[in-house]
Design an enzyme around this catalytic site. Sequence first.
Site, short mmCIF file in Angstrom:
data_model
loop_
_atom_site.label_atom_id
_atom_site.label_comp_id
_atom_site.label_asym_id
_atom_site.label_seq_id
_atom_site.Cartn_x
_atom_site.Cartn_y
_atom_site.Cartn_z
N GLY A 42 150.90 122.04 14.93
CA GLY A 42 150.07 121.12 14.06
C GLY A 42 149.23 121.97 13.19
N GLU A 55 150.74 119.90 24.61
CA GLU A 55 149.87 118.62 24.58
C GLU A 55 149.71 117.93 25.85
OE1 GLU A 55 151.45 116.82 21.08
OE2 GLU A 55 150.81 118.50 19.80
N GLY A 88 157.52 118.56 15.17
CA GLY A 88 156.40 117.43 14.95
C GLY A 88 156.22 116.77 13.66
N GLY A 89 155.31 117.29 12.95
CA GLY A 89 154.98 116.49 11.73
C GLY A 89 155.98 116.36 10.79
N ASN A 115 160.07 115.30 17.52
CA ASN A 115 158.96 114.84 18.46
C ASN A 115 157.90 113.92 17.68
OD1 ASN A 115 157.12 114.45 20.17
ND2 ASN A 115 156.60 116.62 20.64
N TRP A 116 158.15 112.69 17.84
CA TRP A 116 157.31 111.74 16.94
C TRP A 116 155.99 111.77 17.33
CZ3 TRP A 116 160.65 106.95 15.52
CH2 TRP A 116 161.79 107.24 14.87
N LYS A 117 155.66 112.32 18.62
CA LYS A 117 154.21 112.36 19.33
C LYS A 117 153.82 110.78 19.37
CE LYS A 117 153.65 117.38 18.32
NZ LYS A 117 152.74 118.12 18.17
N SER A 119 154.83 123.96 13.95
CA SER A 119 154.81 124.09 11.98
C SER A 119 156.10 124.44 11.56
CB SER A 119 153.60 124.91 11.78
OG SER A 119 152.40 124.38 12.19
N GLU A 157 157.08 126.94 22.01
CA GLU A 157 156.15 126.48 21.16
C GLU A 157 154.72 127.06 21.39
OE1 GLU A 157 157.56 122.17 19.78
OE2 GLU A 157 156.05 122.00 21.53
N HIS A 182 155.40 119.74 27.41
CA HIS A 182 154.84 119.89 26.15
C HIS A 182 153.15 120.27 26.22
CE1 HIS A 182 153.19 119.50 21.96
NE2 HIS A 182 154.74 119.59 21.81
P1 13P Z 1 154.30 120.38 14.57
O1 13P Z 1 155.70 120.56 13.94
O2 13P Z 1 153.47 119.15 14.02
O3 13P Z 1 153.38 121.62 14.57
O4 13P Z 1 154.55 120.26 16.12
C1 13P Z 1 155.33 120.84 16.76
C2 13P Z 1 155.50 120.15 18.00
O5 13P Z 1 154.73 120.30 18.94
C3 13P Z 1 156.85 119.82 18.55
O6 13P Z 1 156.76 119.26 20.05
#
Ligand code: 13P
Length: 248
Positions: free
Chosen positions: A171, A96, A230-231, A9-11, A209, A165, A94
């Site tokens: 994050g 967020e 994510g990251g 997930n590149w956000k 994470s 999640e 998600h």
């Molecule tokens: P991180 O891997 O950056 O913690 O993000 C997880 C995430 O929200 C994937 O959708």
Amino acid sequence: MSRKLIVGNWKMNGNLASNDALVRELLGGIGQPACDVAVCPPGIYVAQLQSLLAGSPIDLGVQNVSMNENGAYTGDVSAEMLKDYGVRYAIVGHSERRQHQAENDVHVALKAKRALAAGITPIVCVGETLRERESGMTEFIVKRQLSAVIHLNGHCISEIVVAYEPVWAIGTGQTATPEQAQSVHAVLRAQIKAATEKADRVRILYGGSMNAANAAELLSQPDIDGGLIGGASLKSADFLKIIAAARA
Ligand code: 13P
């Protein structure tokens, strides 16, 4: 259980040049992965990614989809439109988006429904906040979030992917321990089993994470069928290591 699924997930990150470089690095190193792999760029880049990923072992996903079919919904992109661009997965719900865009369980269930109707696999995100965990509400929260999707989608539920999640792990570098994750995954598995005879088809991903160092242990848990990353999905070397850790 089928092959594991690793999704990046590149956000809201990337641009034409950096997307191009990242995908080329991934394709250069991925070989024949032992798991299914997808990346979810920002929606504006689906055409670019469709062309970069054509014929490759990496599928295309998106981070959101409209809960409406078509019409006067300014700013929305429908599941059918995404299907036009070869989109295979759509993340829905998600945390967020629940937090910043006021998405609720009903919106998420509708988004899953629109995706399924278009032949796109929804990746339904559930997860508790730190406050909810500390007050012993984790199970109640994730079951409530998933039950809205089950309720609206009936037998189609066997076609979804679920992502657990924990909000406090996203994050933050504070990954859930394999035991913490596994125990919530087992709860979700039982909930899906009660809803469909085809529960074994439903993959439950862990996200929060996950990185190159902790992926193998998380992915070795019996009810963890993959990762939503994510990251670490923005760094090709890290994402490739996570893919390599995901054997059936
Ligand atoms: P991180 O891997 O950056 O913690 O993000 C997880 C995430 O929200 C994937 O959708």
